[in-house]
Design a protein around this motif. Sequence first.
Motif, PDB file in Angstrom:
ATOM      1  N   TYR A  38       0.845  -1.192   0.000  1.00  0.00           N
ATOM      2  CA  TYR A  38       0.000   0.000   0.000  1.00  0.00           C
ATOM      3  C   TYR A  38       0.876   1.237   0.000  1.00  0.00           C
ATOM      4  CZ  TYR A  38      -5.107   0.345   0.656  1.00  0.00           C
ATOM      5  OH  TYR A  38      -6.459   0.450   0.457  1.00  0.00           O
ATOM      6  N   SER A  39       0.556   2.195  -0.831  1.00  0.00           N
ATOM      7  CA  SER A  39       1.337   3.439  -0.866  1.00  0.00           C
ATOM      8  C   SER A  39       0.776   4.433   0.148  1.00  0.00           C
ATOM      9  CB  SER A  39       1.303   4.050  -2.261  1.00  0.00           C
ATOM     10  OG  SER A  39      -0.003   4.524  -2.557  1.00  0.00           O
ATOM     11  N   GLN A  40       1.580   5.443   0.466  1.00  0.00           N
ATOM     12  CA  GLN A  40       1.132   6.472   1.421  1.00  0.00           C
ATOM     13  C   GLN A  40      -0.074   7.244   0.887  1.00  0.00           C
ATOM     14  OE1 GLN A  40       4.918   8.564   2.173  1.00  0.00           O
ATOM     15  NE2 GLN A  40       4.678   7.965   4.304  1.00  0.00           N
ATOM     16  N   SER A  41      -0.090   7.503  -0.410  1.00  0.00           N
ATOM     17  CA  SER A  41      -1.230   8.235  -0.981  1.00  0.00           C
ATOM     18  C   SER A  41      -2.514   7.411  -0.866  1.00  0.00           C
ATOM     19  CB  SER A  41      -0.955   8.593  -2.444  1.00  0.00           C
ATOM     20  OG  SER A  41      -0.716   7.439  -3.214  1.00  0.00           O
ATOM     21  N   GLU A  42      -2.391   6.089  -1.005  1.00  0.00           N
ATOM     22  CA  GLU A  42      -3.580   5.231  -0.855  1.00  0.00           C
ATOM     23  C   GLU A  42      -4.076   5.250   0.588  1.00  0.00           C
ATOM     24  OE1 GLU A  42      -3.370   1.617  -4.030  1.00  0.00           O
ATOM     25  OE2 GLU A  42      -1.692   1.713  -2.640  1.00  0.00           O
ATOM     26  N   LEU A  43      -3.146   5.280   1.538  1.00  0.00           N
ATOM     27  CA  LEU A  43      -3.553   5.363   2.944  1.00  0.00           C
ATOM     28  C   LEU A  43      -4.286   6.681   3.213  1.00  0.00           C
ATOM     29  CD1 LEU A  43      -0.423   3.926   4.810  1.00  0.00           C
ATOM     30  CD2 LEU A  43      -2.662   2.842   4.572  1.00  0.00           C
ATOM     31  N   LEU A  44      -3.801   7.765   2.619  1.00  0.00           N
ATOM     32  CA  LEU A  44      -4.475   9.064   2.787  1.00  0.00           C
ATOM     33  C   LEU A  44      -5.896   9.030   2.236  1.00  0.00           C
ATOM     34  CD1 LEU A  44      -1.697  11.698   1.995  1.00  0.00           C
ATOM     35  CD2 LEU A  44      -3.055  11.548   4.103  1.00  0.00           C
ATOM     36  N   GLN A  45      -6.068   8.326   1.120  1.00  0.00           N
ATOM     37  CA  GLN A  45      -7.404   8.209   0.528  1.00  0.00           C
ATOM     38  C   GLN A  45      -8.366   7.476   1.466  1.00  0.00           C
ATOM     39  OE1 GLN A  45      -6.845   6.360  -3.318  1.00  0.00           O
ATOM     40  NE2 GLN A  45      -5.597   8.064  -4.067  1.00  0.00           N
ATOM     41  N   LYS A  46      -7.807   6.632   2.348  1.00  0.00           N
ATOM     42  CA  LYS A  46      -8.636   5.915   3.326  1.00  0.00           C
ATOM     43  C   LYS A  46      -8.747   6.699   4.634  1.00  0.00           C
ATOM     44  CE  LYS A  46      -9.154   2.064   0.871  1.00  0.00           C
ATOM     45  NZ  LYS A  46     -10.462   1.629   0.371  1.00  0.00           N
ATOM     46  N   GLU A  47      -8.376   7.984   4.586  1.00  0.00           N
ATOM     47  CA  GLU A  47      -8.445   8.888   5.746  1.00  0.00           C
ATOM     48  C   GLU A  47      -7.511   8.485   6.882  1.00  0.00           C
ATOM     49  OE1 GLU A  47     -12.600  10.889   6.219  1.00  0.00           O
ATOM     50  OE2 GLU A  47     -12.972   8.736   5.927  1.00  0.00           O
ATOM     51  N   VAL A  48      -6.377   7.876   6.525  1.00  0.00           N
ATOM     52  CA  VAL A  48      -5.331   7.591   7.513  1.00  0.00           C
ATOM     53  C   VAL A  48      -4.385   8.783   7.515  1.00  0.00           C
ATOM     54  CG1 VAL A  48      -3.389   6.102   8.124  1.00  0.00           C
ATOM     55  CG2 VAL A  48      -5.492   5.086   7.236  1.00  0.00           C
ATOM     56  N   PHE A  49      -4.426   9.585   8.580  1.00  0.00           N
ATOM     57  CA  PHE A  49      -3.660  10.833   8.632  1.00  0.00           C
ATOM     58  C   PHE A  49      -2.382  10.708   9.453  1.00  0.00           C
ATOM     59  CE2 PHE A  49      -7.962  12.109   7.565  1.00  0.00           C
ATOM     60  CZ  PHE A  49      -7.715  12.907   6.454  1.00  0.00           C
ATOM     61  N   LEU A  50      -2.213   9.546  10.073  1.00  0.00           N
ATOM     62  CA  LEU A  50      -1.021   9.354  10.894  1.00  0.00           C
ATOM     63  C   LEU A  50      -0.687   7.860  10.902  1.00  0.00           C
ATOM     64  CD1 LEU A  50       0.891  10.956  12.843  1.00  0.00           C
ATOM     65  CD2 LEU A  50      -0.680  10.329  14.694  1.00  0.00           C
ATOM     66  N   VAL A  51       0.596   7.541  10.724  1.00  0.00           N
ATOM     67  CA  VAL A  51       1.059   6.157  10.853  1.00  0.00           C
ATOM     68  C   VAL A  51       2.139   6.144  11.924  1.00  0.00           C
ATOM     69  CG1 VAL A  51       2.121   4.175   9.708  1.00  0.00           C
ATOM     70  CG2 VAL A  51       0.564   5.651   8.425  1.00  0.00           C
ATOM     71  N   GLU A  52       1.964   5.318  12.946  1.00  0.00           N
ATOM     72  CA  GLU A  52       2.907   5.272  14.064  1.00  0.00           C
ATOM     73  C   GLU A  52       3.300   3.834  14.377  1.00  0.00           C
ATOM     74  OE1 GLU A  52       4.298   7.651  15.750  1.00  0.00           O
ATOM     75  OE2 GLU A  52       3.114   9.458  15.365  1.00  0.00           O
ATOM     76  N   LEU A  53       4.438   3.686  15.049  1.00  0.00           N
ATOM     77  CA  LEU A  53       4.841   2.373  15.555  1.00  0.00           C
ATOM     78  C   LEU A  53       4.316   2.205  16.970  1.00  0.00           C
ATOM     79  CD1 LEU A  53       8.528   2.111  14.257  1.00  0.00           C
ATOM     80  CD2 LEU A  53       6.548   0.803  13.464  1.00  0.00           C
ATOM     81  N   VAL A  54       3.940   0.979  17.302  1.00  0.00           N
ATOM     82  CA  VAL A  54       3.254   0.734  18.570  1.00  0.00           C
ATOM     83  C   VAL A  54       4.122   1.085  19.774  1.00  0.00           C
ATOM     84  CG1 VAL A  54       3.939  -1.732  18.700  1.00  0.00           C
ATOM     85  CG2 VAL A  54       1.828  -0.945  19.824  1.00  0.00           C
ATOM     86  N   ASP A  55       5.448   0.897  19.670  1.00  0.00           N
ATOM     87  CA  ASP A  55       6.294   1.217  20.821  1.00  0.00           C
ATOM     88  C   ASP A  55       6.470   2.723  20.985  1.00  0.00           C
ATOM     89  OD1 ASP A  55       7.681   1.209  18.486  1.00  0.00           O
ATOM     90  OD2 ASP A  55       9.361   0.006  19.180  1.00  0.00           O
ATOM     91  N   SER A  56       6.386   3.498  19.895  1.00  0.00           N
ATOM     92  CA  SER A  56       6.491   4.957  20.036  1.00  0.00           C
ATOM     93  C   SER A  56       5.182   5.549  20.552  1.00  0.00           C
ATOM     94  CB  SER A  56       6.874   5.614  18.706  1.00  0.00           C
ATOM     95  OG  SER A  56       5.860   5.446  17.749  1.00  0.00           O
ATOM     96  N   ILE A  57       4.064   4.922  20.229  1.00  0.00           N
ATOM     97  CA  ILE A  57       2.758   5.360  20.757  1.00  0.00           C
ATOM     98  C   ILE A  57       2.768   5.247  22.281  1.00  0.00           C
ATOM     99  CG2 ILE A  57       0.350   4.572  20.991  1.00  0.00           C
ATOM    100  CD1 ILE A  57       0.566   6.237  18.594  1.00  0.00           C
ATOM    101  N   SER A  58       3.425   4.185  22.785  1.00  0.00           N
ATOM    102  CA  SER A  58       3.488   3.982  24.236  1.00  0.00           C
ATOM    103  C   SER A  58       4.210   5.128  24.935  1.00  0.00           C
ATOM    104  CB  SER A  58       4.226   2.671  24.545  1.00  0.00           C
ATOM    105  OG  SER A  58       3.475   1.572  24.105  1.00  0.00           O
ATOM    106  N   MET A  59       5.157   5.773  24.218  1.00  0.00           N
ATOM    107  CA  MET A  59       5.959   6.834  24.820  1.00  0.00           C
ATOM    108  C   MET A  59       5.185   8.159  24.880  1.00  0.00           C
ATOM    109  SD  MET A  59       8.981   5.161  24.974  1.00  0.00           S
ATOM    110  CE  MET A  59      10.311   6.331  24.950  1.00  0.00           C
ATOM    111  N   SER A  60       4.171   8.309  24.024  1.00  0.00           N
ATOM    112  CA  SER A  60       3.481   9.600  23.900  1.00  0.00           C
ATOM    113  C   SER A  60       2.302   9.684  24.873  1.00  0.00           C
ATOM    114  CB  SER A  60       2.997   9.767  22.463  1.00  0.00           C
ATOM    115  OG  SER A  60       2.265  10.946  22.348  1.00  0.00           O
ATOM    116  N   LYS A  61       2.034  10.914  25.334  1.00  0.00           N
ATOM    117  CA  LYS A  61       0.926  11.102  26.293  1.00  0.00           C
ATOM    118  C   LYS A  61      -0.222  11.947  25.714  1.00  0.00           C
ATOM    119  CE  LYS A  61       3.079   9.294  29.984  1.00  0.00           C
ATOM    120  NZ  LYS A  61       4.083   8.519  29.267  1.00  0.00           N
TER     121      LYS A  61
END
Length: 568
Positions: A38-61
């Motif tokens: 899947y390309s990034q532009s295709e993800l945007l078309q599906k309204e995906v505005f952010l892609v993150e890794l699960v371990d970095s999500i854990s660090m954010s508040k």
Amino acid sequence: MVLVSAVRDYINRMLQDISGMKVLILDSQTVSSVSVAYSQSELLQKEVFLVELVDSISMSKEPMSHLKAVYFLRPTSENIQHMRRQLAKPRFGEYHLFFSNIMKDTQLHILADSDEHEVVHQVQEFYADFAAIDPYHFTLNIASSHMYMLPAVVDPSNLQHFCDRVVDGIAAIFLALKRRPVIRYSHTSDTAKRIAQEAAKLMYQQESGLFDFRRTEVSPLLLVIDRRDDPVTPLLNQWTYQAMVNELIGIQDNKVDLRNIGKFAKDQQEVVLSSEQDAFFKTNMYENFGDIGMNIKRMVDEFQQVAKSNQKIQTIEDMAKFVDNYPEYRKMHGNVSKHVTLVTEMSKIVEQRKLMLVSQTEQELACNGGQGAAFEAVTNLLNNESVSDIDRLRLVMLYALRYEKDSPVQLMQLFNKLASRSPKYKPGLVQFLLKQAGVDKRNGDLYGNRDLLNIARNMARGLKGVENVYTQHQPLLFQIMESITKGRLRDVDYPYVGNHFQQGRPQEVVIFIVGGTTYEESRSVALQNSTNSGIRFILGGSAVLNSKRFLKDLEEAQRIARTSTSVV
């Protein structure tokens, strides 16, 4: 398109039924699975505005309750713990959890107990636990791929982890294809046997209900083989486009990182090479290097014609037409720039390392007899100041694999010469390769000199001549596919697991190479599939190799073997 389509279908189903703005959260493995399909532009078309890794999500508040979280993770204990912590303090409005393989009941219970805020809307298994880098070629991207070379007594827990990961990947392939195969393996490989037996246990016993698909007249075949049966293919320089890019520059998840080989504009530092997204690459990925140059020139000429026509903007209508066609123009410009850059850089490397000279000798070592001439050619190249250390090492390895029994004195002379000319390579690495993949350890007829049919075939090829001296080599995989197609794959070399035998010729075959695949082998699979033999082959492996990665795995296995007193 079978593998890529399967993964794309899973991603579509994940994203299309969840309306509104979404964040897609992946792990280090599923990010590969998604990025190659899947390309990034295709993800945007599906309204995906952010892609993150699960371990970095854990660090954010930071709370993001306006976003819906779509998780796509491997069902590992580490990821389940990430989910448990993140569900305890939810940052998103909704949680949609998708796992790339079979989940344990205990894992489901942990998730259920953790969802105290009732934000989880669904939990599903979508079997895309692999990276579908081409329509008939997948990889598991296992970092510790060297484990297959080590006996179980050396590092039992890491070897078991390696085998478990391979079995998981194989299971996901067959769940995605909705098939349950009969299973065979290379009889000389303990690791291949172990993986084959554990895959059979999973499919026929532990999860038999999950694999109970509608039966086909002849069951599909899973054949598990060992990289050590053909150590020659990953040691050779390559001269077809995709394989050559991987050998000289490197491809990771269909992306080529150019930062290490020169200074490029920011948008050119990493380029995508995907047969799904690039029509020129799809047409030319298996073409010879000489033909690529001419085909790129034609593409440049076409682009120049388009560019000229765009300069003739004289009316409002011309301007409107240009604006409409601008995205396509930009894409064409990017494609031309990408392929010209790749071919230019590879041409420089070929010249710097005198690879045409080196490769001619490599191909002779891989394909033709004549020990005396081979010794002289390798000696001359070892003495050539323009030949790089890695090329010297590969030449000695190819000579050793071919003539280990025929010329021990000359072989020792080459070992000594290599040690004096290229001292940075670890002593004994060639000998370790022979210990791992020498003639006494290999399954199959690597040089086509054991079986009468192979001898006759090689003689016929020699009489007809070879169209291109640099691409005359055929991997052992080609012989294996030919044997399967003709119903001649010997049970003694590739036994079945358990009592599940095959009656008749299979229509679907998955060949998994423990230790990794090469792009030369994926090319063989694509060409075989194009012959309409009635059999569809799919190739997979624990990693994708070029000579550097193969040698790195060999060095790592040698290091571990040396530190262990248990190795026999």
